[in-house]
Scaffold this motif. Structure first.
Motif: not given
Length: 275
Positions: A18-41
């Motif tokens: 454990r360190r005092s400094e701030k940890q980097d985000n693994v995910l940062s503000g991720v947004s996406l969408h998938i419509e019915e019957g479709t595939c997002l790669g």
């Protein structure tokens, strides 16, 4: 079908380091969408955050911030009972087909597990359902009593797919589902996934680093880099024309019979355009 809104996630450091400094985000503000019957790669290099995002969507890792909406319902604000009900519509196929199953179970037990958890079928009804699922993925009802070691990698991944579609879910997360298979078996699985999507109206999140595989099955392509969605394309053509460094790096890493044929081979792939 799926909407991810501004999801941020950070792994806490171990107590020992454990360190005092701030940890980097693994995910940062991720947004996406998938419509019915479709595939997002969902493309990206190793460490980009793809699999972490998949686990967040599956309900396995609560995000530090943001929302995961499945059919308009916030997955992480539902009661345990409501989440269990919703989870039957959300299934997964993992990369390692061997570690994804119990080696002591038969194919019948592996595929029948979700049916036992969510349906009230008689022994004969469940056996009939498992046999139909095996045939649906190109295997035989006679394979029911076989154990995982008796299947090839491609066949065992079909078992995992049969388990994933057993409850007729709305959305399946495919996390590097063909990357551990050889080229021939990988292509067969991709064709099978396409056929199942058409037959059952499934939606897919196809997580991969394989551009060719993504283009064969996906309607739209998103690219992750350092925990962010850096590119979102509605077609393969838009993806190929992108000038973003992360996209160019992925394209430059694609192997071909000859380097100058790399983009030509990708552009000529059948079924790669949005359907």
């Amino acid at each position: 079908m799926l909407e991810v809104r501004e999801v941020t996630h950070t792994y806490a450091p171990s107590r020992r380091w454990r360190r005092s400094e701030k940890q980097d985000n693994v995910l940062s503000g991720v947004s996406l969408h998938i419509e019915e019957g479709t595939c997002l790669g969902l493309l990206g290099s190793s460490g980009a955050g793809k699999s972490t995002l998949g686990r967040v969507i599956l309900g396995l890792e609560p995000p530090r911030a943001g929302q995961v909406l499945i059919q308009g319902q916030d997955l992480y604000k539902l009661s345990p009972q409501a989440r269990r009900t919703l989870r039957r519509d959300l299934q997964v196929v993992f990369q390692d087909c061997y570690s994804a199953v119990n080696p002591r179970m038969t194919a019948e037990q592996i595929i029948g597990e979700p049916l036992s958890n969510y349906e009230s079928l008689s022994v004969q009804e469940q056996k009939r359902a498992v046999g139909e699922l095996l045939e649906c993925v190109g295997l035989s009802a006679a394979d029911m009593q076989k154990q995982p070691y008796q299947f090839s990698g491609g066949q065992l991944q079909r078992i995992n797919i049969a388990r994933a579609i057993a409850l007729k879910p709305k959305l399946i997360v495919l996390d590097e589902a063909v990357s551990s298979l050889d080229m021939i078996n990988g292509a067969k699985i991709l064709r099978l996934l396409g056929e199942l999507r058409a037959a059952f109206g499934l939606s897919y999140l196809f997580i991969t680093h394989d551009i060719k595989a993504a283009c064969m099955i996906s309607d739209a392509l998103a690219v992750m880099d350092q925990g962010r969605i850096v590119e979102y394309n509605d077609s393969k053509e838009q993806f190929l024309q992108s000038a973003h460094p992360a996209v160019r790096s992925l394209l430059d890493s694609m192997l071909a019979a000859h380097p100058r044929n790399r983009h030509r081979e990708l552009a000529d792939m059948p079924g790669a355009s949005a359907q």
